[in-house]
Design an enzyme around this catalytic site. Structure first.
Site, PDB file in Angstrom:
ATOM      1  N   GLU A 173       0.916  -1.167  -0.175  1.00  0.00           N
ATOM      2  CA  GLU A 173       0.028   0.109  -0.142  1.00  0.00           C
ATOM      3  C   GLU A 173       0.860   1.359  -0.092  1.00  0.00           C
ATOM      4  OE1 GLU A 173      -2.771   0.576   3.447  1.00  0.00           O
ATOM      5  OE2 GLU A 173      -3.788   1.863   2.326  1.00  0.00           O
ATOM      6  N   CYS A 178      -6.400   1.278   3.261  1.00  0.00           N
ATOM      7  CA  CYS A 178      -7.747   2.227   3.105  1.00  0.00           C
ATOM      8  C   CYS A 178      -7.617   3.056   1.842  1.00  0.00           C
ATOM      9  CB  CYS A 178      -7.099   3.237   4.591  1.00  0.00           C
ATOM     10  SG  CYS A 178      -7.379   2.403   6.017  1.00  0.00           S
ATOM     11  N   ASN A 230     -12.165  -3.018   1.031  1.00  0.00           N
ATOM     12  CA  ASN A 230     -11.152  -3.305   2.078  1.00  0.00           C
ATOM     13  C   ASN A 230     -11.792  -2.780   3.442  1.00  0.00           C
ATOM     14  OD1 ASN A 230      -8.419  -3.340   3.465  1.00  0.00           O
ATOM     15  ND2 ASN A 230      -8.766  -1.210   3.822  1.00  0.00           N
ATOM     16  N   GLU A 231     -11.789  -3.799   4.548  1.00  0.00           N
ATOM     17  CA  GLU A 231     -12.189  -3.525   5.882  1.00  0.00           C
ATOM     18  C   GLU A 231     -13.758  -2.820   5.944  1.00  0.00           C
ATOM     19  OE1 GLU A 231      -9.142  -1.342   8.349  1.00  0.00           O
ATOM     20  OE2 GLU A 231      -7.853  -3.090   8.468  1.00  0.00           O
TER      21      GLU A 231
HETATM   22  O1  AHR Z   1      -1.964  -1.268   6.898  1.00  0.00           O
HETATM   23  C1  AHR Z   1      -2.473   0.039   7.401  1.00  0.00           C
HETATM   24  C2  AHR Z   1      -3.827   0.106   7.353  1.00  0.00           C
HETATM   25  O2  AHR Z   1      -4.400  -0.729   8.468  1.00  0.00           O
HETATM   26  C3  AHR Z   1      -4.659  -0.454   6.269  1.00  0.00           C
HETATM   27  O3  AHR Z   1      -4.711   0.809   4.976  1.00  0.00           O
HETATM   28  C4  AHR Z   1      -6.073  -0.528   6.642  1.00  0.00           C
HETATM   29  O4  AHR Z   1      -6.691  -1.564   5.795  1.00  0.00           O
HETATM   30  C5  AHR Z   1      -5.771  -1.084   8.066  1.00  0.00           C
HETATM   31  O5  AHR Z   1      -6.619  -0.561   9.091  1.00  0.00           O
END
Ligand code: AHR
Length: 546
Positions: free
Chosen positions: A25, A237, A369-370
């Site tokens: 990321e 994120c 994601n999440e």
């Molecule tokens: O790894 C950092 C963050 O942690 C990621 O962007 C997110 O998916 C998680 O909350």
């Protein structure tokens, strides 16, 4: 004395062949300022920053300073479809400087372009106009770190309308951190866009597929050494975006570099001045090429129509045309970009035009994601159904929220049970070393009565984040103890290969001084790579699988 008895005949389950992956990321300047070989910050004069309430503010000349002459930011008759450029006016002499990626904050004034004696550096830019130009890298105090190159627009190759493409080599003459200086002489103007300066010995330099964005060789080598079996990208994120329009749209990250439009990076929230952006010089094409070179299965994750539920929680209505044509269609088009036939698909043709006619072999895709809540489950189902209607062989990955506790994850497993298709559920956990030691046994008794669904543990690290007693700070990060606990956890992951198919550590990369998130796998600065104890554990498990 402790006696260990090993019964090699009693194999419980084979280790999953896709167990050890990496998750990349663009956090902690992992892409721009990190894996991206181009050391120029705001290389395309499309600078932006982010306000505290996640609004984007245009600041086109950010990270550039001009001495003498005048600079104007323009967008008429641009180089690329989204691109602003700078016009320098001078009657005699002007000097434009860029310090590279220093991580901001306490290092904001430092020169961060890493030059090594004996290395060659490729300088590229698009220019238009009459002024003479010199390019050189020098220290804060003016000591030259490279030789100088001189050129005018007439020395370049005609490119994109009236622009001229300049490509020159600078020789490194000392080991130090410097700034790029562009010195303009004459009476007139010059337009400038997409300035690049990268070590000519970049990753894959002899492979024509690496003709777009370029990657830093030492960092890629650190990834190669992990032997990752898959690679998840781009978030995190970042996929969701802080608010509407900030979600990651893969279509804006492919094609010629000068057509890729910069936007703010959600992790700029950790910067006092909101300064951290995504230039997309590493976009989806570069990602697929990297997976290929690593021998890792690509595992992209795309936006599910819900912006980050911890930030703005803006959504695209599931019943809207926008959801179908923007959200769902982006998944289908990405599969075509990765796997399609250039004769039949415009997206596959773009892949071929960029330098990769052969398919990339995409088999898995993450949806969101999440994300959590009923709206997400419905959206996942709609996107998954559209994918499976056309590509039944693609393995879809569902977010299971952000905490791996039953009260959070049960709704996702309940949904998964109803499906006649195999999917993976993506659980995450950032906790204490104690949690990771205990979790060495976590998967042994996991409820396997979940239909065809299986488990992916997509983000984890013993960084203390969810531990009430633990501290998330630099002092406690990346300790040997944390690494050992992550190793204990991985023994349980290896033992449960029938159900737990894949795991990926997070985050992967961290520019020292530019940290947005404490406790990362690989630290680096512009000139060096520093592998953590936690990296060594990942490498051990990636290289030696029972
Ligand atoms: O790894 C950092 C963050 O942690 C990621 O962007 C997110 O998916 C998680 O909350």
């Amino acid at each position: 004395m402790i006696t260990l008895k090993i019964d090699a005949e009693r194999v419980l389950h084979k280790v999953s062949p896709d167990l050890m992956g990496i998750f990349f990321e663009d956090i902690n300047f992992g892409a721009d300022g990190g894996l991206n070989a181009n050391m120029i910050s705001n290389y395309s004069f499309d600078g932006v920053y982010m306000t505290k309430d996640y609004q984007e503010v245009l600041d086109p000349l950010r990270y550039w300073t001009l001495d003498g002459g005048e600079a104007e930011s323009l967008d008429e008759d641009p180089l690329g479809k989204n691109s602003r450029f700078v016009r320098i006016h001078t009657t005699e002499k002007a000097r434009l400087e860029n310090k590279g990626y220093n991580g901001g904050k306490e290092y904001a004034d430092q020169c961060a372009i890493a030059i090594k004696n004996g290395h060659s550096y490729t300088f590229e830019a698009y220019i238009r106009g009459t002024l003479q130009v010199q390019a050189v890298v020098e220290t804060e105090y003016g000591t030259l770190l490279t030789d100088r190159v001189e050129f005018t627009a007439a020395d370049g190759e005609a490119a994109a309308g009236t622009w001229s493409h300049i490509k020159k080599t600078l020789q490194g003459e000392q080991d130090a951190y410097g700034k790029l200086a562009l010195i303009f002489t004459g009476d007139g103007t010059i337009d400038l866009d997409c300035v690049q300066l990268y070590d000519s010995d970049f990753w894959g330099k002899n492979d024509p597929k690496w003709q777009n964005g370029k990657l830093r060789k030492d960092l890629v080598q650190a990834l190669v050494d992990l032997k990752p079996q898959f690679m998840r990208f781009p978030g995190g994120c970042i996929v969701e975006g802080a608010r509407s329009q900030n979600e990651y749209n893969w279509k804006e990250t492919v094609g010629p570099l000068y057509d890729r439009k910069s936007t703010y990076n959600l992790w700029a929230e950790a910067m006092p001045d909101g300064g951290c952006s995504q230039s997309y010089q590493i976009g989806f094409y570069e990602y697929f090429c990297l997976c290929e070179d690593l021998g890792a299965k690509p595992q992209p994750t795309l936006f599910a129509g819900i912006n980050c539920q911890f930030r703005s929680e803006e959504i695209i209505d599931i019943d809207s045309a926008e959801f179908d044509t923007y959200v769902t269609q982006n998944y289908l088009d990405l599969i075509e970009f990765a796997n399609g036939d250039p004769e039949k698909s415009q997206w596959a043709k773009l892949r071929a035009d960029m330098g990769h006619p052969a398919p990339f072999g995409l088999q898995r895709i993450g949806i969101g994601n999440e994300n959590h809540g009923e709206d997400y489950i419905k959206k996942f189902d709609k996107i998954r159904a559209a994918i499976h209607e056309r590509y039944p062989e693609i393995l879809c990955i569902m977010s299971a929220g952000f905490q791996p506790y039953k009260e959070h994850t049960q709704p996702f497993w309940d949904y998964a049970k109803t499906l006649d298709h195999e999917i993976l559920l993506d659980e995450h956990c950032y906790h204490s070393p104690a949690w990771f030691y205990e979790s060495a046994y976590r998967f042994d008794n996991y409820d396997r009565n979940v239909g065809k669904a299986k488990l992916y543990f997509g983000e984890y690290a013993a960084n203390n984040l969810s531990a009430p007693e633990g501290k998330v700070d630099a002092e406690h990060a990346n300790s040997f103890g944390s690494a050992l606990s992550e190793a204990a956890f991985l023994t349980g992951a290896e033992r449960n290969g029938d159900f737990l198919l894949s795991v990926s550590y997070a985050p992967l990369l961290n520019l020292i001084g530019g940290t947005h998130w404490t406790h990362n796998m690989i630290d680096f600065n512009p000139g060096n790579v520093c592998l953590t104890a936690n990296y060594m554990v990942q490498k051990l498990f990636g290289n030696f699988q029972a």
